[in-house]
Write a protein that holds these residues in place. Structure first.
Motif, short mmCIF file in Angstrom:
data_model
loop_
_atom_site.label_atom_id
_atom_site.label_comp_id
_atom_site.label_asym_id
_atom_site.label_seq_id
_atom_site.Cartn_x
_atom_site.Cartn_y
_atom_site.Cartn_z
N ILE A 191 76.28 18.10 76.02
CA ILE A 191 76.83 19.40 75.53
C ILE A 191 76.48 20.51 76.33
N PHE A 430 73.44 15.80 58.91
CA PHE A 430 73.51 16.91 57.87
C PHE A 430 73.63 16.35 56.44
N ARG A 436 77.61 27.25 49.90
CA ARG A 436 78.75 28.33 49.69
C ARG A 436 78.62 29.13 48.72
N GLY A 500 81.53 17.51 57.60
CA GLY A 500 81.99 18.55 56.39
C GLY A 500 83.55 18.41 56.28
N ARG A 504 85.24 25.51 57.74
CA ARG A 504 83.91 25.57 58.30
C ARG A 504 83.48 24.25 58.79
C1 HEM Z 1 77.38 13.37 65.16
C2 HEM Z 1 77.23 14.59 65.43
C3 HEM Z 1 77.62 15.76 64.52
C4 HEM Z 1 77.65 15.85 63.24
C5 HEM Z 1 77.41 14.90 62.21
C6 HEM Z 1 77.91 17.37 62.92
C7 HEM Z 1 78.01 17.80 61.42
C8 HEM Z 1 78.40 19.01 61.35
C9 HEM Z 1 78.47 19.58 59.90
C10 HEM Z 1 78.33 18.85 58.60
C11 HEM Z 1 78.92 20.99 60.18
C12 HEM Z 1 79.16 21.88 58.92
C13 HEM Z 1 77.77 22.58 58.31
C14 HEM Z 1 77.92 23.31 57.21
O1 HEM Z 1 79.05 24.15 56.99
O2 HEM Z 1 76.92 23.54 56.76
C15 HEM Z 1 78.87 21.30 61.51
C16 HEM Z 1 79.28 22.49 61.88
C17 HEM Z 1 79.38 22.61 63.25
N1 HEM Z 1 79.14 22.15 64.12
FE1 HEM Z 1 78.61 19.98 64.29
N2 HEM Z 1 78.18 18.18 64.23
C18 HEM Z 1 77.92 17.26 64.95
C19 HEM Z 1 78.00 17.46 66.40
C20 HEM Z 1 78.27 18.81 66.89
C21 HEM Z 1 78.43 19.08 68.39
C22 HEM Z 1 78.27 18.13 69.54
C23 HEM Z 1 78.60 20.48 68.60
C24 HEM Z 1 78.77 21.03 69.89
C25 HEM Z 1 79.70 22.04 69.68
C26 HEM Z 1 78.73 21.00 67.11
C27 HEM Z 1 78.75 22.35 66.80
C28 HEM Z 1 79.01 22.70 65.54
C29 HEM Z 1 79.49 24.03 65.17
C30 HEM Z 1 79.47 25.32 66.17
C31 HEM Z 1 79.80 24.08 63.76
C32 HEM Z 1 79.92 25.35 63.00
C33 HEM Z 1 81.43 25.47 62.57
C34 HEM Z 1 81.86 26.63 62.16
O3 HEM Z 1 81.33 27.45 61.36
O4 HEM Z 1 83.09 26.59 61.86
N3 HEM Z 1 78.43 19.95 66.29
N4 HEM Z 1 78.70 20.12 62.11
#
Ligand code: HEM
Length: 543
Positions: A191, A430, A436, A500, A504
């Motif tokens: 990353i 997660f 929300r 998700g 978002r």
């Molecule tokens: C197996 C790997 C991953 C899983 C299962 C995962 C899961 C999630 C979930 C469920 C959310 C939404 C959380 C919520 O709204 O409460 C989220 C948001 C996010 N994730 Fe991941 N994630 C993973 C990997 C990554 C990676 C590699 C990055 C690197 C950039 C990342 C960056 C983000 C960001 C920036 C958000 C916020 C998006 C927004 O607010 O629009 N995630 N992730």
């Protein structure tokens, strides 16, 4: 006694009685019988009138399992506090995640006192932040970028492969390899390379001592989050009057991690300036001088920038800085929003990058740890995966070249896809509530009309254990994800919630899937793995 004082005295009982009556109405009668939430089954006898029960469950970090039991007993919509609802239904979950705003719960993801995409609550502002960077996380970008491909190759073949090979040397087999820390290091290298380029990111696979220190600092930073997530108002107020609920060590750890990220950002800014030939007059210069002016030359970064090695391109940082410059030049956005986001462009970019690193490291590392465990338990499936990967190797033109299929080829492998999906289903990183709030105008959730401002959450944990969609849900069975796209498989895909959904949903789901597949392919095409010691795994997760 004067007549006015006796009149006041006679008013006192009436006033007290009125206040008591009002209090009884507000605190008992209204929430129990009149509130639109009154019809929803209560998780606990006190849930309608007090948040104490759910706060205690959250404090004990027991919310996911507790609510899973509550939903099983009471159905898909449950009231967990006076203004707090939990939902376990895919249709309702889709509605909630299409447009409802996040809550203050996410404010813990504010870094450098500056918001990032994750912590931004209003949807318009969130959409603007997302626009700045989302293109470098699309599936097309991830699968076609020479930078992403060469970074994966370098991390896997030059760093991870030698570490695993060393663990198989004569005399080493019985020690095995501690995969959790190994995958933390690998995920971090991936990353940060996407963020700052291979040269600007970490090399945790070699710097194991620092990696161990980093992991400890990270654990310390997220200690006692309960107070900031659930009682943020009181916690901040008490901090102002000198009473700290959050441990000092956690505050220090946060500062240390922010400094660490800033170091990478600043060093990359210097490299960017050197390589692009830009003068000291843009966002790059700003990262050194900390002024707030953006360059007038909107596309300067993008057009004049060229790297010697594709893997050294700092994809996310470059994308953020060029988008910020473009936004300023185009003046496309409304003034209020524009001011807010662009007032501190350097801090904004640092906060965003830091957040991607934190969000993108533990999530993939946890998934890989569970995957390695499941494949070591299910040797038959490990064999199937190896056969699938080696079938590709035979068709390569040059059999002596190190085996390293491209992202698109890996993405088309059914067993590889299935084992990762099934691991994410059973062990979603997660897995707990993603809160929300209902929109001001209110909304309908199944048979219930909810007013605005109600906290409402869904959980991957329960959606992924729906026995109708996933029969025998506690069993790790990769075949759920293999085979024709029949109605049952469509339902499973629809209910898959690890990333998700809606506006978002995880911005990096394609990046994460690419990373997981590339790492698994490198390992299982070359090694047979078995369990040396799994005593650290949660006994409840054992089959
Ligand atoms: C197996 C790997 C991953 C899983 C299962 C995962 C899961 C999630 C979930 C469920 C959310 C939404 C959380 C919520 O709204 O409460 C989220 C948001 C996010 N994730 Fe991941 N994630 C993973 C990997 C990554 C990676 C590699 C990055 C690197 C950039 C990342 C960056 C983000 C960001 C920036 C958000 C916020 C998006 C927004 O607010 O629009 N995630 N992730």
């Amino acid at each position: 006694m004067s007549s006015s004082s006796s009149f006041s005295a006679s008013l006192l009982p009436v006033t007290l009685l009125s206040l008591a009556g009002f209090a009884i109405y507000r605190l008992l009668v209204y929430p129990l019988f009149i509130s639109p939430l009154a019809k929803i089954p209560s998780a606990h006898w006190s849930s309608a009138i007090s948040p104490l029960w759910i706060l205690y469950v959250r404090f004990k970090q027991n919310e996911t399992e507790t609510l899973a039991g509550v939903h099983e007993a009471l159905g898909p919509v449950v009231r967990v506090g006076p203004n707090d609802v939990s939902v376990n239904d895919i249709g309702f979950a889709k509605t909630i995640h299409t447009s409802f705003n996040r809550t203050k719960y996410y404010s813990i993801f504010v870094n450098y006192d500056t918001s990032c995409m994750f912590s931004t609550i209003p949807s318009k502002e969130h959409a603007m932040r997302k626009r700045l960077v989302s293109h470098v996380y699309t599936k097309t970008f991830i699968q076609s970028s020479p930078t992403v491909a060469s970074q994966a190759r370098a991390i896997l073949l030059d760093r991870l492969l030698p570490v695993i090979t060393a663990s198989t040397a004569a005399g080493q087999e019985s020690h095995g390899i501690e995969v959790s820390a190994l995958f933390m290091a690998t995920s971090m290298d991936f990353i940060t390379a996407h963020g700052y380029g291979l040269a600007g990111g970490t090399d945790f696979l070699h710097r194991t001592v620092y990696c161990e220190h980093w992991i400890q600092t990270y654990i310390t930073r997220f200690q006692a989050l309960f107070y900031l997530q659930e009682l943020s108002g009181i916690t901040r107020f008490l901090a102002k009057v000198g009473m700290r609920l959050q441990p000092r060590t956690s505050i220090q750890a946060k500062a240390e991690l922010e400094d660490w990220n800033q170091g990478m950002f600043d060093r990359t800014a210097v490299r960017l300036a050197d390589h692009s030939g830009l003068q000291d007059d843009g966002v790059l210069a700003e990262s050194r001088t900390k002024t707030t002016r953006l360059s007038d030359d909107s596309d300067a970064l993008k057009t004049t920038f060229a790297w010697g090695q594709p893997e050294d391109e700092p994809t996310v940082m470059l994308s953020l800085l060029s988008s910020l410059e473009r936004e300023q030049a185009a003046h496309k956005v409304d003034r209020a929003l524009y001011d807010k986001i662009l007032r501190e462009p350097v801090l904004m970019a640092q906060s965003e990058l830091y957040d991607h690193i934190i969000a993108g490291q533990e999530t993939t590392a946890m998934t890989l740890t569970y995957l390695a465990w499941k494949l070591a338990v299910h040797q038959d499936v490990q064999g199937l995966l190896r056969a699938e990967l080696l079938s590709l190797q035979k068709s390569e033109d040059d059999p002596s070249a190190p085996f390293f299929p491209d992202a698109k080829t890996l993405d088309a492998l059914p067993v590889l896809h299935a084992v990762i999906m099934e691991t994410l289903r059973l062990h979603a990183p997660f897995e707990g509530p993603q809160p929300r709030q209902t929109p001001e105008a209110g909304c309908r959730v199944g048979p219930y009309e909810l007013p605005g401002g109600v906290r409402i959450a869904t959980m991957a944990y329960t959606l992924h254990r729906d026995a109708v969609v996933f029969p025998d849900p506690e069993t790790w069975d990769h075949t759920r994800w293999i085979g024709a796209d029949d109605e049952a498989k469509k339902a499973r895909n629809r209910q898959f919630w690890a990333f998700g959904s809606g506006s978002r949903m995880c911005i990096a789901n394609h990046f994460a899937m690419h990373e997981l597949k590339a790492i698994a392919a490198m390992i299982y095409s070359r090694f047979k793995t078995h369990i040396v010691d799994d005593s650290m795994m949660d006994p409840e997760d054992k089959e």
